[in-house]
Design a protein around this motif. Structure first.
Motif, PDB file in Angstrom:
ATOM      1  N   ALA A   1       0.834  -1.197   0.000  1.00 60.32           N
ATOM      2  CA  ALA A   1       0.000   0.000   0.000  1.00 60.32           C
ATOM      3  C   ALA A   1       0.872   1.252   0.000  1.00 60.32           C
ATOM      4  CB  ALA A   1      -0.922  -0.014   1.219  1.00 60.32           C
TER       5      ALA A   1
ATOM      6  N   LEU B   1       0.973   4.040  -3.031  1.00 59.32           N
ATOM      7  CA  LEU B   1       0.648   5.437  -2.746  1.00 59.32           C
ATOM      8  C   LEU B   1       1.827   6.349  -3.069  1.00 59.32           C
ATOM      9  CD1 LEU B   1      -1.385   5.098   0.570  1.00 59.32           C
ATOM     10  CD2 LEU B   1      -2.209   5.766  -1.690  1.00 59.32           C
TER      11      LEU B   1
ATOM     12  N   GLN C   1      -4.894   0.721  -6.007  1.00 59.75           N
ATOM     13  CA  GLN C   1      -5.351   1.466  -4.843  1.00 59.75           C
ATOM     14  C   GLN C   1      -6.828   1.204  -4.574  1.00 59.75           C
ATOM     15  OE1 GLN C   1      -4.893   5.695  -5.062  1.00 59.75           O
ATOM     16  NE2 GLN C   1      -5.609   6.021  -2.964  1.00 59.75           N
TER      17      GLN C   1
END
Lengths: 237, 237
Positions: A104, A108, A185
């Motif tokens: 993650a 990002l 995402q």
DNA sequence: ACTCTACCCCTTGCATGCAAGCTTGCGCGC
DNA sequence: GCGCGCAAGCTTGCATGCAAGGGGTAGAGT
């Protein structure tokens, strides 16, 4: 000039299963190839979380559900593996890639890098006035979503806004990367935790600041605000 | 304009061939699948410039040259298309994607964005001391290459240095992107203009500045130097 | 001579068949 | 009861066959 700001055409397909009996020739429905359908359907299932992380799926099963042969499904699996959604294990099957917290972060971070670069290019190439109307309109849409407490609508506008910045840069490579990252995402969003509604107001303020930074032609400011924005998302995940 | 290079399929055959007669079971030689070989061979030919931009190649031809069937070649073409090296035209063939100057800008810009983000992460996560030895060693290698006026060696070290920064960030997504971009940039390098040897000194100085920025834990400085570095490359292309 | 049309060949996209490999579970020996 | 081996069933990877769709060219018509 104005490009279609479309958030994503990837999630436009029907879900898996539900292929009513046998559809021998559904090519009449559209120009989509069988491989495309297999790709879209499987991707949708993964992103939506219908397929659990670590699930072992086989080409034959998907092929059967879609009423096509294994070949296009095989191709679809290859694409999904290249996008990081599947892990192909030779002669064993394809496992839905489990996502780790570090992944993650990785996604990002790249999103931040790509989008900041896009914003910088928009500013550097003096195309601020081109994208500003779209951004403002999406910002307004978001404001309305906040007022209506409509999370889905907010997310749609959120995606659209970030996508508009990337599209405005007119960098196909960046667009491709952004699409890839967006899919992953979105999967994380669906799988881990749904963003709490209470976050909407804060997110909206940050979006407003982003648009303001573009309006002020301040790439550094944009990057800084974006960093905070992403960091907050990081905390949520 | 960059099209006078036109090459026909005959040049392609020489590049890909070398399939020594019939090799019924060459899996013993290695774990590479037929699809992987087709992918690697075709990609190599495109990047090296043996296949001219705009060349129309067919699965059957490549398959014949490699002694495999069309299926794995088809998969290889799909991968190459996803990476932006080929453009698949349905029922017509696969054309080697002509590269435009704007594409060069796009790739370089993304490379800059990814690498700057990686450097920032290295600094932020306090792993400077991990990567510094590698960077210094590669810098020394480059210095030697400059002294020896060995362009190929210089380029190898250049690639290694940038790759080391990306690898040091431990972001698989970034690594994947960097690999993609690297391939395309390498192709541009081979196809358009070979970097002039006189550029080596300047590039070396910039690399030294990059390493110094990492050493100083200054992500902003790194990004600034990288920007100049890429801009110069942009001018060369 | 020029244009239009029709055909043929080449191309991909997909289905199917076959072989090879990994996993697993069952049976047998200890 | 426990461990080991073998075989069966699953999986993918690739080859091949078939059909559909463009493109170019040759031929006919004007």
């Amino acid at each position: 000039m104005t490009e279609p700001i479309v958030a994503d055409a990837t999630t436009a397909s029907t879900a898996l299963g539900a292929t009513d009996a046998i559809a021998p020739d559904d090519r009449s429905a559209g120009a989509l190839t069988a491989a495309d359908r297999a790709y879209a359907a499987t991707k949708e299932s993964i992103i939506r979380g219908d397929l659990a992380s670590g699930a072992l799926l086989s080409e034959a099963v998907i092929a059967g559900e879609l009423g096509i042969s294994r070949t296009p499904v095989h191709e679809a699996f290859l694409r999904l593996a290249a996008e990081g959604l599947l892990t192909l294990e030779s002669r064993r099957g394809a496992v839905v890639r489990p996502l780790s917290p570090s992944e993650a972060d990785d996604v990002l971070e790249m999103r931040e890098a790509v989008e900041a670069a896009c914003a910088a290019r928009i500013i550097a190439s003096d195309r601020v006035d081109e994208v500003l109307p779209t951004l403002r309109s999406l910002l307004e849409e978001q404001r309305a979503a906040v007022a209506a407490d409509d999370l889905d609508r907010f997310i749609a506008a959120d995606d659209g806004l970030h996508a508009a910045v990337v599209a405005g840069a007119r960098n196909p490579v960046a667009s491709q990367f952004a699409t890839l990252l967006h899919d992953r995402q979105q999967r994380m969003r669906n799988l881990l935790i749904r963003v709490k509604a209470g976050q909407m107001a804060a997110a909206f303020d940050e979006h407003a600041a982003l648009v303001a930074a573009i309006e002020a032609r301040d790439a550094g400011e944009y990057a800084a605000v974006l960093r905070r924005h992403v960091d907050r998302n990081r905390g949520v995940l």
